[in-house]
Motif scaffolding. Structure first.
Motif, PDB file in Angstrom:
ATOM      1  N   SER A  75       0.548  -1.186  -0.164  1.00 32.45           N
ATOM      2  CA  SER A  75       0.375   0.110   0.412  1.00 32.45           C
ATOM      3  C   SER A  75       0.809   1.073  -0.212  1.00 32.45           C
ATOM      4  O   SER A  75       2.116   1.137   0.346  1.00 32.45           O
ATOM      5  CB  SER A  75      -0.679  -0.177   1.027  1.00 32.45           C
ATOM      6  N   HIS A  76       0.587   2.237  -0.514  1.00 33.75           N
ATOM      7  CA  HIS A  76       0.845   3.620  -1.071  1.00 33.75           C
ATOM      8  C   HIS A  76       0.317   4.516   0.592  1.00 33.75           C
ATOM      9  O   HIS A  76      -1.000   4.817   0.878  1.00 33.75           O
ATOM     10  CB  HIS A  76       1.148   4.045  -2.019  1.00 33.75           C
ATOM     11  N   SER A  77       1.075   5.850   0.503  1.00 37.71           N
ATOM     12  CA  SER A  77       0.432   6.633   1.272  1.00 37.71           C
ATOM     13  C   SER A  77      -0.943   7.821   0.346  1.00 37.71           C
ATOM     14  O   SER A  77      -0.761   7.399  -0.777  1.00 37.71           O
ATOM     15  CB  SER A  77       1.769   7.602   2.145  1.00 37.71           C
ATOM     16  N   PRO A  78      -1.445   8.316   1.232  1.00 38.09           N
ATOM     17  CA  PRO A  78      -2.212   9.192  -0.236  1.00 38.09           C
ATOM     18  C   PRO A  78      -1.714  10.107  -0.697  1.00 38.09           C
ATOM     19  O   PRO A  78      -0.390  10.594  -0.425  1.00 38.09           O
ATOM     20  CB  PRO A  78      -3.038   9.857   1.559  1.00 38.09           C
ATOM     21  N   PRO A  79      -2.561  10.067  -2.163  1.00 38.69           N
ATOM     22  CA  PRO A  79      -1.101  11.409  -2.882  1.00 38.69           C
ATOM     23  C   PRO A  79      -1.049  12.844  -2.752  1.00 38.69           C
ATOM     24  O   PRO A  79      -2.010  13.111  -1.573  1.00 38.69           O
ATOM     25  CB  PRO A  79      -2.370  10.965  -4.201  1.00 38.69           C
ATOM     26  N   TYR A  80       0.188  12.925  -2.976  1.00 42.59           N
ATOM     27  CA  TYR A  80       0.219  14.168  -2.533  1.00 42.59           C
ATOM     28  C   TYR A  80       0.643  15.062  -4.294  1.00 42.59           C
ATOM     29  O   TYR A  80       1.694  14.599  -5.053  1.00 42.59           O
ATOM     30  CB  TYR A  80       1.694  14.488  -1.614  1.00 42.59           C
ATOM     31  N   SER A  81      -0.042  16.014  -4.430  1.00 45.42           N
ATOM     32  CA  SER A  81       0.039  16.677  -5.832  1.00 45.42           C
ATOM     33  C   SER A  81       1.198  18.050  -5.760  1.00 45.42           C
ATOM     34  O   SER A  81       0.720  19.165  -4.836  1.00 45.42           O
ATOM     35  CB  SER A  81      -2.115  17.142  -5.750  1.00 45.42           C
ATOM     36  N   LEU A  82       1.563  17.771  -7.011  1.00 49.87           N
ATOM     37  CA  LEU A  82       2.567  19.166  -6.598  1.00 49.87           C
ATOM     38  C   LEU A  82       1.844  19.749  -8.219  1.00 49.87           C
ATOM     39  O   LEU A  82       2.620  18.703  -9.520  1.00 49.87           O
ATOM     40  CB  LEU A  82       4.091  18.240  -6.491  1.00 49.87           C
ATOM     41  N   HIS A  83       2.282  21.380  -8.244  1.00 52.85           N
ATOM     42  CA  HIS A  83       2.018  21.875  -9.400  1.00 52.85           C
ATOM     43  C   HIS A  83       3.063  22.790  -9.294  1.00 52.85           C
ATOM     44  O   HIS A  83       4.037  23.293  -8.554  1.00 52.85           O
ATOM     45  CB  HIS A  83       0.327  22.220  -9.082  1.00 52.85           C
ATOM     46  N   VAL A  84       4.046  22.554 -11.248  1.00 54.66           N
ATOM     47  CA  VAL A  84       5.212  23.267 -11.497  1.00 54.66           C
ATOM     48  C   VAL A  84       5.196  24.244 -11.638  1.00 54.66           C
ATOM     49  O   VAL A  84       4.502  24.507 -12.584  1.00 54.66           O
ATOM     50  CB  VAL A  84       6.193  22.886 -11.867  1.00 54.66           C
ATOM     51  N   ILE A  85       4.966  25.705 -11.764  1.00 59.65           N
ATOM     52  CA  ILE A  85       4.796  26.829 -12.057  1.00 59.65           C
ATOM     53  C   ILE A  85       5.696  27.646 -13.506  1.00 59.65           C
ATOM     54  O   ILE A  85       6.889  27.311 -12.931  1.00 59.65           O
ATOM     55  CB  ILE A  85       4.140  27.744 -12.131  1.00 59.65           C
ATOM     56  N   ALA A  86       5.133  27.500 -14.651  1.00 55.92           N
ATOM     57  CA  ALA A  86       6.395  27.581 -15.919  1.00 55.92           C
ATOM     58  C   ALA A  86       6.919  29.656 -15.706  1.00 55.92           C
ATOM     59  O   ALA A  86       6.481  29.695 -16.539  1.00 55.92           O
ATOM     60  CB  ALA A  86       5.888  27.027 -17.550  1.00 55.92           C
ATOM     61  N   THR A  87       7.251  29.426 -14.505  1.00 56.85           N
ATOM     62  CA  THR A  87       7.570  31.207 -14.476  1.00 56.85           C
ATOM     63  C   THR A  87       9.527  30.965 -14.959  1.00 56.85           C
ATOM     64  O   THR A  87       9.690  32.501 -14.246  1.00 56.85           O
ATOM     65  CB  THR A  87       7.152  31.910 -13.228  1.00 56.85           C
ATOM     66  N   GLY A  88      10.280  29.964 -14.882  1.00 56.80           N
ATOM     67  CA  GLY A  88      11.322  30.216 -14.160  1.00 56.80           C
ATOM     68  C   GLY A  88      12.362  31.109 -15.949  1.00 56.80           C
ATOM     69  O   GLY A  88      11.197  31.168 -16.895  1.00 56.80           O
ATOM     70  N   GLN A  89      13.587  30.844 -16.336  1.00 60.84           N
ATOM     71  CA  GLN A  89      14.197  31.559 -16.993  1.00 60.84           C
ATOM     72  C   GLN A  89      13.871  30.895 -18.316  1.00 60.84           C
ATOM     73  O   GLN A  89      14.009  32.117 -19.832  1.00 60.84           O
ATOM     74  CB  GLN A  89      15.644  31.388 -16.883  1.00 60.84           C
ATOM     75  N   SER A  90      14.117  29.545 -18.360  1.00 61.53           N
ATOM     76  CA  SER A  90      13.908  28.713 -19.750  1.00 61.53           C
ATOM     77  C   SER A  90      12.004  29.020 -20.551  1.00 61.53           C
ATOM     78  O   SER A  90      12.494  29.191 -21.722  1.00 61.53           O
ATOM     79  CB  SER A  90      13.526  27.688 -19.170  1.00 61.53           C
ATOM     80  N   VAL A  91      11.332  29.141 -19.374  1.00 62.27           N
ATOM     81  CA  VAL A  91       9.859  30.357 -20.002  1.00 62.27           C
ATOM     82  C   VAL A  91       9.841  31.144 -20.362  1.00 62.27           C
ATOM     83  O   VAL A  91       9.129  31.490 -21.105  1.00 62.27           O
ATOM     84  CB  VAL A  91       9.025  29.039 -18.985  1.00 62.27           C
ATOM     85  N   GLY A  92      10.787  31.781 -19.291  1.00 65.08           N
ATOM     86  CA  GLY A  92      10.492  33.825 -19.472  1.00 65.08           C
ATOM     87  C   GLY A  92      10.578  34.359 -21.318  1.00 65.08           C
ATOM     88  O   GLY A  92      10.076  35.107 -21.088  1.00 65.08           O
ATOM     89  N   LEU A  93      11.683  33.775 -21.600  1.00 68.65           N
ATOM     90  CA  LEU A  93      12.549  34.037 -22.439  1.00 68.65           C
ATOM     91  C   LEU A  93      12.072  33.950 -24.070  1.00 68.65           C
ATOM     92  O   LEU A  93      11.643  34.979 -24.548  1.00 68.65           O
ATOM     93  CB  LEU A  93      14.246  33.584 -22.522  1.00 68.65           C
ATOM     94  N   PRO A  94      10.777  32.593 -24.358  1.00 65.89           N
ATOM     95  CA  PRO A  94      10.721  32.160 -25.244  1.00 65.89           C
ATOM     96  C   PRO A  94       8.611  33.698 -25.052  1.00 65.89           C
ATOM     97  O   PRO A  94       8.156  33.727 -25.903  1.00 65.89           O
ATOM     98  CB  PRO A  94       9.853  31.374 -25.025  1.00 65.89           C
ATOM     99  N   LEU A  95       8.364  33.185 -23.592  1.00 65.87           N
ATOM    100  CA  LEU A  95       7.472  34.136 -24.161  1.00 65.87           C
ATOM    101  C   LEU A  95       7.699  35.619 -24.234  1.00 65.87           C
ATOM    102  O   LEU A  95       7.125  36.429 -24.912  1.00 65.87           O
ATOM    103  CB  LEU A  95       7.221  33.849 -22.555  1.00 65.87           C
ATOM    104  N   ILE A  96       8.552  35.937 -23.404  1.00 65.18           N
ATOM    105  CA  ILE A  96       9.046  37.787 -23.871  1.00 65.18           C
ATOM    106  C   ILE A  96       9.187  37.496 -25.303  1.00 65.18           C
ATOM    107  O   ILE A  96       8.934  38.890 -25.909  1.00 65.18           O
ATOM    108  CB  ILE A  96      10.503  38.219 -23.518  1.00 65.18           C
ATOM    109  N   ILE A  97       9.984  36.666 -26.073  1.00 64.38           N
ATOM    110  CA  ILE A  97      10.224  36.826 -27.982  1.00 64.38           C
ATOM    111  C   ILE A  97       8.785  36.944 -27.882  1.00 64.38           C
ATOM    112  O   ILE A  97       8.678  37.109 -29.101  1.00 64.38           O
ATOM    113  CB  ILE A  97      11.370  35.649 -28.006  1.00 64.38           C
ATOM    114  N   GLY A  98       8.180  35.835 -27.914  1.00 62.89           N
ATOM    115  CA  GLY A  98       6.366  36.230 -28.336  1.00 62.89           C
ATOM    116  C   GLY A  98       5.720  37.141 -28.022  1.00 62.89           C
ATOM    117  O   GLY A  98       5.441  37.364 -29.440  1.00 62.89           O
ATOM    118  N   VAL A  99       5.888  38.044 -27.416  1.00 60.93           N
ATOM    119  CA  VAL A  99       5.332  38.756 -26.748  1.00 60.93           C
ATOM    120  C   VAL A  99       5.329  39.967 -28.146  1.00 60.93           C
ATOM    121  O   VAL A  99       5.447  41.159 -29.070  1.00 60.93           O
ATOM    122  CB  VAL A  99       4.858  39.395 -25.544  1.00 60.93           C
TER     123      VAL A  99
END
Length: 314
Positions: A204-228
């Motif tokens: 058996s396992h423990s109850p699930p723990y939900s992890l959500h990673v928001i894409a706001t780092g540099q690797s995502v920010g540069l394409p976003l700036i270029i797109g804008v």
């Protein structure tokens, strides 16, 4: 670690034994638990007595010869679930595998030396509490389970007792991860680390723990700036093109208008347009008649010019 000592004052020499055992330990069903243990044999004439036998028993105060044991260095029928990791010099560590409900007990260690003065049983022992693995749960360094890209997070598989000895496996969205142990450290998070995490042992396992990673780092920010920036440039290009087309249409309309005006200027004007009202009332016609070459008598004076004056009066 708690230290338990037993000292015997004898004539001519002093014998002292020491056993170090952990505090009460929690064990999860189906897991393995290790009971760290160390000892120091008695001294005789400033020399350590040689230990010839080590024993672990359960729920017995003395662990003497006739006492049922879980491990006996002189026995060949020890329960394979109990593995002695120590020796006969200083280490008395015991590991319990495949923990079961019957292991919920107090375990004691006994050593026996070549001299009876060196025999000793640690009566306090170490208490093992067995719990069901469904009591496992996950705690983390993030209260809400939300992290940004590039950040770190640590997940802990815990119970109401210590789990540092458990052989814990980690899962993300039902798939086993390579990491094991009570702590799962996730460094430099990416969007791919998002998911439901569980920890468990065998069944058996423990109850699930939900992890959500928001894409706001540099690797995502540069394409976003270029797109804008590209979007703004496209809008500006469309605006400039629209202005150019409108100016072209306005220029073409003005050229057509000027051309039409030039055509009107080239149309011949009637004479009446240049005569005064008085002159318009009278028109003169001068007609010159020439005689044919017929043989007609010509009056003197040559050609006859006939003037005709026409007057138009209202």
């Amino acid at each position: 670690m708690e230290v338990w000592s037993f000292m015997i004052l004898l004539t001519g020499h002093v014998a002292a034994q020491t056993v170090n055992l952990p505090r009460p330990v929690c064990a999860v069903k189906g897991s393995s638990v290790t009971l760290p243990c160390s000892f120091k044999p008695a001294l005789k004439d400033r020399q350590e007595l040689q230990i010839v036998r080590v024993v672990w028993c359960k729920n017995h105060l003395i662990c003497q010869r006739q006492t049922p044991t879980v491990y006996d260095s002189e026995s060949k029928t020890n329960d394979p679930r109990f593995l002695y990791l120590g020796d006969k010099r200083t280490n008395c560590t015991l590991q319990i595998r495949d923990v079961r409900e019957v292991d919920n007990a107090t375990f004691r260690f006994r050593m026996e030396a070549v001299d009876m003065s060196g025999h000793f049983t640690n009566q306090t022992g170490v208490t093992v509490s067995v719990v069901d693995e469904t009591e496992l749960r996950i705690e983390s360094s993030s209260d809400d389970g939300v992290r940004s890209e590039g950040q770190n997070i640590t997940l802990l598989c815990t119970s109401h007792c210590s789990t540092h000895q458990l052989n814990i496996t980690w899962f993300r969205d039902g798939h086993a991860l390579s990491e094991t142990g009570p702590a799962l450290q996730l460094s430099t998070l990416t969007a791919g680390d998002s998911g439901n995490y569980t920890c468990g042992l065998k069944t058996s396992h423990s109850p699930p723990y939900s992890l959500h990673v928001i894409a706001t780092g540099q690797s995502v920010g540069l394409p976003l700036i270029i797109g804008v920036v590209l979007g703004v440039l496209l809008v500006l290009c469309a605006l400039i093109l629209a202005i150019f087309i409108i100016k072209r249409k306005l220029s073409a309309a003005a050229a057509d208008k000027n051309q039409a005006a030039g055509v009107m200027d080239d149309v011949p004007q009637r004479d009446e347009d240049f005569l005064s009202p008085a002159e318009v009332e009278v028109s003169y016609s001068i007609i010159k008649f020439k005689h044919n070459k017929q043989a007609r008598p010509e009056p003197e004076g040559g050609d006859t010019i006939i003037y005709s004056s026409v007057a138009n009066q209202e």
